[in-house]
Design a protein around this motif. Structure first.
Motif, PDB file in Angstrom:
ATOM      1  N   TYR A 233     -18.875 -13.597  42.503  1.00  0.00           N
ATOM      2  CA  TYR A 233     -19.019 -14.590  43.568  1.00  0.00           C
ATOM      3  C   TYR A 233     -18.792 -15.989  43.013  1.00  0.00           C
ATOM      4  O   TYR A 233     -18.943 -16.213  41.799  1.00  0.00           O
TER       5      TYR A 233
ATOM      6  N   CYS B  12     -15.903  -6.408  54.896  1.00  0.00           N
ATOM      7  CA  CYS B  12     -15.990  -5.208  54.073  1.00  0.00           C
ATOM      8  C   CYS B  12     -15.279  -5.435  52.746  1.00  0.00           C
ATOM      9  O   CYS B  12     -14.149  -5.954  52.712  1.00  0.00           O
ATOM     10  N   ARG B  13     -15.936  -5.085  51.677  1.00  0.00           N
ATOM     11  CA  ARG B  13     -15.335  -5.095  50.351  1.00  0.00           C
ATOM     12  C   ARG B  13     -15.351  -3.647  49.859  1.00  0.00           C
ATOM     13  O   ARG B  13     -16.339  -3.176  49.292  1.00  0.00           O
TER      14      ARG B  13
ATOM     15  N   VAL C 287     -20.488  -6.863  53.260  1.00  0.00           N
ATOM     16  CA  VAL C 287     -21.104  -8.123  52.844  1.00  0.00           C
ATOM     17  C   VAL C 287     -21.442  -8.888  54.115  1.00  0.00           C
ATOM     18  O   VAL C 287     -20.548  -9.304  54.858  1.00  0.00           O
TER      19      VAL C 287
ATOM     20  N   GLU D 213     -15.386 -15.419  51.827  1.00  0.00           N
ATOM     21  CA  GLU D 213     -14.105 -15.500  51.116  1.00  0.00           C
ATOM     22  C   GLU D 213     -14.225 -15.158  49.632  1.00  0.00           C
ATOM     23  O   GLU D 213     -13.274 -14.658  49.027  1.00  0.00           O
TER      24      GLU D 213
ATOM     25  N   GLY E 145     -17.053 -10.501  45.935  1.00  0.00           N
ATOM     26  CA  GLY E 145     -16.382  -9.222  45.725  1.00  0.00           C
ATOM     27  C   GLY E 145     -17.376  -8.222  45.153  1.00  0.00           C
ATOM     28  O   GLY E 145     -18.246  -8.580  44.345  1.00  0.00           O
TER      29      GLY E 145
ATOM     30  N   THR F 240     -17.669  -4.255  43.439  1.00  0.00           N
ATOM     31  CA  THR F 240     -16.987  -3.084  42.880  1.00  0.00           C
ATOM     32  C   THR F 240     -18.024  -2.025  42.530  1.00  0.00           C
ATOM     33  O   THR F 240     -18.860  -2.237  41.623  1.00  0.00           O
TER      34      THR F 240
END
Length: 292
Positions: free
Chosen positions: A94, A265-266, A271, A285, A288, A290
């Motif tokens: 972030y 959606c990530r 989120v 924006e 992220g 993972t």
């Protein structure tokens, strides 16, 4: 010789001695009375006692109910490692200005007991948010206590407070409430362990079943989640959701009470964000996720 202390039985001379003794006593009493009457008759304020430790908090513990994960810099971003309540790990990247690590995270998990849905939240202000410094109604197990219904809690009832290491989880009962046996089953059936990096991972045994990622109740996501921040301030929720673009739902904690909210959606993680418009824009924006 007449005894000098026999002042009653000696006729006139005895009376003179008795009168003299009275006069002496009167002279002695005058300064005593003057001393007493000279004192301030107004009541004096009571000394304020030094506050002692609150029994319930001393017994259960008063650790903060947030985890501030250490962040590492990566370009102009920060990266933290997180663990969701179902044990799945993820890397969250972030913009450094968001300060998610400093905001702190806490777990959320929905569950069923004998087919009745309940949810477990980590009170933002810790156990004092539930205990108010009072005493529990009863202890179910060494780490689970029952507390009175919270003022202003609407249709919610009594509260089960769970202690798992440094973490406190609250289950606010609802409606007519669970039976004693159901509460005891929850107290014994819900297990929690704290990872080396401080996250809470939950498990359960029958008749308790934990909600899986993507499950909903009346359109509300009830699977494992991590909430960053909270109270009346800015907040971010990470909600693992398989097939996120089709199945994602924004949790009430983000969109409730008329607050402005955005989501994205990530991969298989939703989120969801609330707060000021600049904060929401930067979060949507820039965050992220993972899964590992």
């Amino acid at each position: 010789m007449v005894d000098q202390f026999d002042v009653i039985e000696q006729g006139a001379r005895g009376r003179r001695r008795w009168i003299g003794l009275v006069a002496v006593l009167a002279l002695l009493l005058i300064p005593i009375v003057s001393l007493l009457t000279s004192r301030d008759p107004r009541p004096q304020p009571l000394a304020t006692p030094t506050p002692g430790p609150i029994g319930s908090l001393t017994r259960i513990g008063g650790a903060p109910n947030l985890l501030n994960a250490p962040a590492r810099a990566k370009g102009g971003d920060e990266v933290i490692e997180v663990v969701f309540p179902h044990g799945v790990r993820a890397e969250v990247r972030y913009p450094a200005e968001l300060g998610l690590g400093e905001m702190g995270s806490r777990p959320f998990q929905g569950a069923w007991i004998d087919g009745q849905y309940r949810q477990f939240t980590a009170p933002y202000s810790g156990e004092f948010e539930v205990t108010k410094g009072g005493e529990p109604i009863r202890n179910y197990t060494p780490n689970v206590t029952l507390w009175p219904r919270q003022a202003g809690s609407g249709y919610y009832g009594q509260v089960l407070l769970f202690a798992f290491g440094r973490w406190r989880l609250a289950m606010y009962d609802r409606g007519q409430g669970l039976t004693f046996d159901q509460r005891m089953a929850l107290a014994k059936g819900l297990k929690g362990r704290v990872t080396k990096d401080g996250y809470l991972v939950l498990s359960a045994k029958e008749p308790v079943r934990l909600a899986k990622p993507g499950e909903t109740v009346q359109g509300e996501p009830v699977g494992p989640q991590l909430w960053f921040g909270g109270g009346v301030g800015e907040m971010v929720a990470l909600v693992p959701t398989p097939d996120c673009r089709k199945r994602a739902r924004v949790p009430t904690v983000i969109r409730g009470r008329g607050r402005s909210a955005d989501s994205v959606c990530r991969g298989d993680v939703l989120v969801a964000v609330t707060g000021s418009q600049p904060f929401r824009k930067k979060a949507i924006e820039g965050i992220g996720v993972t899964l590992k």
